[in-house]
Write an enzyme that holds these catalytic residues in place. Structure first.
Site, PDB file in Angstrom:
ATOM      1  N   GLU A 140       0.865  -1.186   0.000  1.00  0.00           N
ATOM      2  CA  GLU A 140       0.000   0.000   0.000  1.00  0.00           C
ATOM      3  C   GLU A 140       0.896   1.228   0.000  1.00  0.00           C
ATOM      4  OE1 GLU A 140      -2.833   0.215   3.301  1.00  0.00           O
ATOM      5  OE2 GLU A 140      -2.605   2.393   3.389  1.00  0.00           O
ATOM      6  N   GLU A 145      -2.427  11.896   2.967  1.00  0.00           N
ATOM      7  CA  GLU A 145      -3.191  11.382   4.099  1.00  0.00           C
ATOM      8  C   GLU A 145      -2.990  12.296   5.301  1.00  0.00           C
ATOM      9  OE1 GLU A 145      -2.254   7.388   5.370  1.00  0.00           O
ATOM     10  OE2 GLU A 145      -4.274   7.084   6.140  1.00  0.00           O
TER      11      GLU A 145
END
Ligand SMILES: *[C@@H]1O[C@H](CO)[C@@H](O)[C@H](O)[C@H]1NC(C)=O
Ligand SMILES: *[C@@H]1O[C@H](CO)[C@@H](O)[C@H](O)[C@H]1NC(C)=O
Ligand SMILES: *[C@@H]1O[C@H](CO)[C@@H](O)[C@H](O)[C@H]1NC(C)=O
Length: 329
Positions: A140, A145
């Site tokens: 990932e 974020e």
């Protein structure tokens, strides 16, 4: 006449082996998403948020009918609902999570982003993950974020075991954690916080956003960020329509915001082709746990989500374009 002693031959062989050929490799346009392109190229997920957020991910039809997703020729917008009170028995506030149908391995992703979801309780992410999985197999890559009122973007990797990052790397960011193994440190992953001003949240939005560029290769994964008003945005990044010109990643782009290298993490067993994901969850494992110390009170994260729709007016993604380039053969 050329005469070589054994030392020169060795030197030649070694330098040939270690010439970083990918550094000068050019990448050609592979895909471009703008406005309505997103509707055909991405799937609107409807499962329960795996990170336990107080959201109800809706399908594409619902999202379009309720204007939680909006596309015209120029722009694509997706958001959380900011009109309704959410009953406590409901799954959560309506929101959106989209995943690309296609997946890419070595690639250059150029995101021209005008606005990201901001505010208390929000946890937006722009990221990629293995199409084959199951997570964390195939890896990932988190590109954008953060949570709540954060002002610095966090880029990170989450992997299967035996993948760590050296402390010293050639980037401007600040290393937050160095073990990428999703099974340790409560899945913190290996993260680098951006030190470029306006990389996240209201600062990013008030500045008109900018360009987020990800270069993934068998040498490294590196991210660059140019705020909208940066004086040094490379022309090939700034242009909104892809012409057919190839791009040489990293060429005169300066030091990346963050970089992840494979000296303590073999690339092939940890990474395979990735889908691209944009989502917006609320509260949950990160935003919810960080909420009490985020300057977001009084009240709980759940209460804000359930009873204060007006708090989510700025909880939206506004994407100008996403261009994808892949290595020229
Ligand atoms: C839907 O959202 C778009 C983008 O925010 C906005 O321009 C448009 O006015 C909205 N439409 C309705 C019917 O609210
Ligand atoms: C770091 O990267 C920049 C930009 O690619 C490059 O100019 C510089 O020489 C690199 N520094 C080191 C120590 O590798
Ligand atoms: C862990 O990774 C290193 C390379 O970074 C490799 O040499 C080693 O064999 C790996 N160990 C296991 C158990 O996979």
């Amino acid at each position: 006449m050329l005469s070589l002693d054994i030392f020169s031959i060795l030197t030649l062989l070694l330098s040939a082996k270690f010439v970083p050929t990918a550094l000068s490799q050019s990448y050609a346009p592979n895909a471009q998403f703008k406005g309505k392109d997103f509707l055909g190229a991405f799937n609107w997920e409807t499962f329960d948020d795996p990170t336990h957020g107080r959201v109800n991910f809706v399908n594409q039809g619902t999202a379009l009918n309720t204007n939680l997703s909006y596309a015209d020729d120029d722009v694509f917008i997706m958001r959380a609902d900011y009109h309704q009170i959410v009953p406590s028995y409901a799954r959560g506030r309506d929101s959106v999570r989209i995943t690309s149908h296609d997946a890419w391995d070595e690639s250059l992703l150029i995101l021209d982003l005008a606005h990201m979801p901001e505010g208390c309780a929000t946890w937006p992410a722009y990221w990629t993950a293995s199409k084959n999985g199951p997570w964390p197999h195939g890896g990932e890559v988190d590109i954008i974020e953060g949570v709540n009122l954060n002002s610095n973007n966090l880029a990170s990797l989450h992997t299967t075991p035996n993948c760590t990052m050296p402390q010293a790397r050639n980037h401007t960011g600040q290393v937050i954690s160095s073990n990428c193994d999703a099974a340790v440190n409560y899945n913190q992953g290996c993260g680098v916080a951006s030190t470029t001003p306006n990389s996240y949240g209201s600062g990013f939005n008030n500045n008109g956003g900018g360009w987020i560029v990800t270069w993934r290769s068998s040498n490294a994964i590196s991210h660059w960020f140019w705020p909208r008003n940066a004086p040094n945005v490379p022309n090939e990044i700034r242009q909104s329509e892809s012409d057919c010109d190839p791009i040489t990643p990293g060429d005169n782009w300066g030091t990346p915001d963050s970089t992840f290298v494979w000296s303590q993490c073999d690339y092939n067993p940890h990474f395979d082709p990735h889908q691209i994901i944009f989502d917006l969850t609320l509260c949950g494992d990160w935003a919810g746990n960080a909420f009490p110390t985020a300057g977001c009170g009084p009240g709980t994260c759940q209460d804000l989500v359930n009873n204060h729709p007006e708090a989510f007016q700025n909880a939206f993604w506004e994407i100008n374009s996403l261009r994808i380039y892949t290595p020229q053969s």
